[in-house]
Design a protein around this motif. Sequence first.
Motif, PDB file in Angstrom:
ATOM      1  N   THR A  91      -5.874   7.841  -4.185  1.00 29.65           N
ATOM      2  CA  THR A  91      -4.894   7.859  -5.263  1.00 29.65           C
ATOM      3  C   THR A  91      -5.603   7.612  -6.579  1.00 29.65           C
ATOM      4  O   THR A  91      -6.711   7.061  -6.595  1.00 29.65           O
ATOM      5  CB  THR A  91      -3.806   6.804  -5.034  1.00 29.65           C
ATOM      6  N   ASP A  92      -4.996   8.049  -7.678  1.00 26.26           N
ATOM      7  CA  ASP A  92      -5.634   7.918  -8.984  1.00 26.26           C
ATOM      8  C   ASP A  92      -5.227   6.648  -9.713  1.00 26.26           C
ATOM      9  O   ASP A  92      -5.435   6.539 -10.921  1.00 26.26           O
ATOM     10  CB  ASP A  92      -5.311   9.141  -9.846  1.00 26.26           C
ATOM     11  N   VAL A  93      -4.637   5.684  -9.017  1.00 31.89           N
ATOM     12  CA  VAL A  93      -4.294   4.395  -9.617  1.00 31.89           C
ATOM     13  C   VAL A  93      -5.000   3.295  -8.830  1.00 31.89           C
ATOM     14  O   VAL A  93      -5.314   3.461  -7.640  1.00 31.89           O
ATOM     15  CB  VAL A  93      -2.771   4.162  -9.620  1.00 31.89           C
ATOM     16  N   SER A  94      -5.260   2.203  -9.487  1.00 30.70           N
ATOM     17  CA  SER A  94      -5.930   1.072  -8.858  1.00 30.70           C
ATOM     18  C   SER A  94      -4.907   0.036  -8.431  1.00 30.70           C
ATOM     19  O   SER A  94      -3.868  -0.136  -9.072  1.00 30.70           O
ATOM     20  CB  SER A  94      -6.938   0.444  -9.824  1.00 30.70           C
ATOM     21  N   GLY A  95      -5.226  -0.644  -7.339  1.00 23.58           N
ATOM     22  CA  GLY A  95      -4.324  -1.690  -6.881  1.00 23.58           C
ATOM     23  C   GLY A  95      -4.721  -2.218  -5.517  1.00 23.58           C
ATOM     24  O   GLY A  95      -5.641  -1.717  -4.868  1.00 23.58           O
ATOM     25  N   LEU A  96      -4.003  -3.250  -5.099  1.00 25.95           N
ATOM     26  CA  LEU A  96      -4.219  -3.855  -3.797  1.00 25.95           C
ATOM     27  C   LEU A  96      -3.384  -3.155  -2.742  1.00 25.95           C
ATOM     28  O   LEU A  96      -2.216  -2.816  -2.986  1.00 25.95           O
ATOM     29  CB  LEU A  96      -3.861  -5.348  -3.838  1.00 25.95           C
ATOM     30  N   VAL A  97      -3.969  -2.916  -1.580  1.00 31.99           N
ATOM     31  CA  VAL A  97      -3.260  -2.260  -0.487  1.00 31.99           C
ATOM     32  C   VAL A  97      -2.202  -3.216   0.051  1.00 31.99           C
ATOM     33  O   VAL A  97      -2.503  -4.341   0.456  1.00 31.99           O
ATOM     34  CB  VAL A  97      -4.237  -1.850   0.625  1.00 31.99           C
ATOM     35  N   ALA A  98      -0.944  -2.764   0.034  1.00 30.43           N
ATOM     36  CA  ALA A  98       0.162  -3.605   0.503  1.00 30.43           C
ATOM     37  C   ALA A  98       0.486  -3.370   1.967  1.00 30.43           C
ATOM     38  O   ALA A  98       0.800  -4.309   2.704  1.00 30.43           O
ATOM     39  CB  ALA A  98       1.412  -3.366  -0.354  1.00 30.43           C
ATOM     40  N   SER A  99       0.421  -2.121   2.431  1.00 30.25           N
ATOM     41  CA  SER A  99       0.765  -1.816   3.820  1.00 30.25           C
ATOM     42  C   SER A  99       0.095  -0.514   4.228  1.00 30.25           C
ATOM     43  O   SER A  99      -0.187   0.350   3.393  1.00 30.25           O
ATOM     44  CB  SER A  99       2.275  -1.715   4.006  1.00 30.25           C
ATOM     45  N   ILE A 100      -0.145  -0.376   5.544  1.00 27.45           N
ATOM     46  CA  ILE A 100      -0.681   0.846   6.140  1.00 27.45           C
ATOM     47  C   ILE A 100       0.328   1.325   7.165  1.00 27.45           C
ATOM     48  O   ILE A 100       0.652   0.603   8.112  1.00 27.45           O
ATOM     49  CB  ILE A 100      -2.050   0.592   6.792  1.00 27.45           C
ATOM     50  N   GLU A 101       0.835   2.529   6.975  1.00 29.08           N
ATOM     51  CA  GLU A 101       1.966   3.010   7.768  1.00 29.08           C
ATOM     52  C   GLU A 101       1.568   3.920   8.927  1.00 29.08           C
ATOM     53  O   GLU A 101       2.442   4.393   9.652  1.00 29.08           O
ATOM     54  CB  GLU A 101       2.929   3.780   6.850  1.00 29.08           C
ATOM     55  N   VAL A 102       0.290   4.195   9.139  1.00 27.72           N
ATOM     56  CA  VAL A 102      -0.137   5.098  10.205  1.00 27.72           C
ATOM     57  C   VAL A 102      -1.254   4.445  10.992  1.00 27.72           C
ATOM     58  O   VAL A 102      -1.832   3.425  10.581  1.00 27.72           O
ATOM     59  CB  VAL A 102      -0.601   6.454   9.634  1.00 27.72           C
ATOM     60  N   LYS A 103      -1.574   5.072  12.141  1.00 29.88           N
ATOM     61  CA  LYS A 103      -2.668   4.629  12.994  1.00 29.88           C
ATOM     62  C   LYS A 103      -3.711   5.729  13.087  1.00 29.88           C
ATOM     63  O   LYS A 103      -3.458   6.886  12.752  1.00 29.88           O
ATOM     64  CB  LYS A 103      -2.147   4.275  14.387  1.00 29.88           C
ATOM     65  N   ASP A 104      -4.873   5.355  13.570  1.00 34.78           N
ATOM     66  CA  ASP A 104      -5.972   6.310  13.666  1.00 34.78           C
ATOM     67  C   ASP A 104      -5.631   7.433  14.635  1.00 34.78           C
ATOM     68  O   ASP A 104      -5.065   7.216  15.709  1.00 34.78           O
ATOM     69  CB  ASP A 104      -7.237   5.593  14.136  1.00 34.78           C
ATOM     70  N   ASN A 105      -5.961   8.699  14.224  1.00 33.39           N
ATOM     71  CA  ASN A 105      -5.736   9.912  15.022  1.00 33.39           C
ATOM     72  C   ASN A 105      -4.256  10.181  15.277  1.00 33.39           C
ATOM     73  O   ASN A 105      -3.893  10.754  16.302  1.00 33.39           O
ATOM     74  CB  ASN A 105      -6.480   9.835  16.353  1.00 33.39           C
ATOM     75  N   GLN A 106      -3.412   9.772  14.342  1.00 31.60           N
ATOM     76  CA  GLN A 106      -1.973   9.995  14.474  1.00 31.60           C
ATOM     77  C   GLN A 106      -1.575  11.284  13.760  1.00 31.60           C
ATOM     78  O   GLN A 106      -1.944  11.493  12.607  1.00 31.60           O
ATOM     79  CB  GLN A 106      -1.201   8.812  13.881  1.00 31.60           C
ATOM     80  N   PRO A 107      -0.813  12.159  14.412  1.00 28.48           N
ATOM     81  CA  PRO A 107      -0.296  13.347  13.710  1.00 28.48           C
ATOM     82  C   PRO A 107       0.734  12.952  12.655  1.00 28.48           C
ATOM     83  O   PRO A 107       1.573  12.075  12.894  1.00 28.48           O
ATOM     84  CB  PRO A 107       0.331  14.181  14.825  1.00 28.48           C
TER      85      PRO A 107
END
Length: 396
Positions: A91-107
């Motif tokens: 993303t072109d904005v800076s900030g702290l990651v709040a949440s991750i909504e996917v898992k590795d190798n997920q469609p």
Amino acid sequence: MADHHLKAPVERPTRLEAPSSTEARKSEPATTEGDQSSAPPPRLKRQRVRTALFALLPVVLLVSGYFYVTGGQIISTDNAYIQADHVGVSTDVSGLVASIEVKDNQPVVKGQVLFTLRPEPFEIALAGARAQLSNVRNQILNLQANYKQAQAEIDQAQIDLAYYQASFQRQQTLVSVSAVSRTNYDDAKHALDSTRQKINVAKATAQMVLAQLGGNIETPVEQQSTYLVAQAAVDEAQRNLNNSVVRASFDGVVTNVDSLQVGAYLQPPQSGISLVSADQLWVAASPKETELTHVKPGQPVDISVDSYPGVQWHGTVDSLSPASGSSFSLLPAQNTTGNWVKVVQRIPVRIRIDDAADKPSLRTGMSVQAEINTGSARGVPHLFSGLFASQAHAHE
């Protein structure tokens, strides 16, 4: 008495002698004249084999030449791999990651949320931009009011100017005949000059306000330049807030998710995770430049993948690169040196896969065997040109 006794004869063992060579030859059955005539001598056998080989040589050459002339329309290369659209999601904005909504190798599908940044800084910036937009709107309305007030002052001064001009003319006539004092004349002249000055000041004020309004008082507030600048700041703040929620740009599979953790500070152009397309697949082949004589876009291609033996895909030549693969390398070859050696170059060819949806799943980087049907055989001229080229090469 002992002399009269005869001694018994002593028997000696007989010695067997081997038959002589003459006797052995006599004991062997003699070959008949008919048997000797039926077995050909070895020299005659070799002559027959040699004659048969010389007779078959033209046939072999003709058959080989036929297959060479009629062949060559299938260009096969194993220097080919599956490729797909893939992008490092950032993303072109800076900030702290709040949440991750996917898992590795997920469609994922296009528009699905992948991860989010803390929204508070972006919400604060948006509120400030909106407040500034409201302030600019009020300033524009105030300028429009000031312009109208300046016009009203000009109109009033024009009315006063006519009055003071008439009064000054009367005082000028009266003072010439000494009907009034010089003081009355000076007061009338001062009032006339003041009115003229008021008109000039009001006009200058109106021009200044009009310039701030873009030269047209009738322009709507929403089209004023200062308002547009403030609106752009609001749009930018809103865009930053929207970009704090990172979504998939196309359908695909996410990977490298474990490299991103909640609480990590992400700044552009740092990539968070990777997204590989599941639909936009193609084959990147690199055949030799000598094999591309008759290769054109639109020709059919048979594709086989090492991971799926016995399964065949069908494709079409999509495009040919305008340059060789080595031309795009970081350090291209320099052919101007004295130790130049000719190397057959490879030209990248992009092959579209037509039936990927009906076959097993393909993955980026898989090895491919591609066979391009050019529809053009070598032909007789190509055969003779090859012979002449080989003879010239031999003379060299």
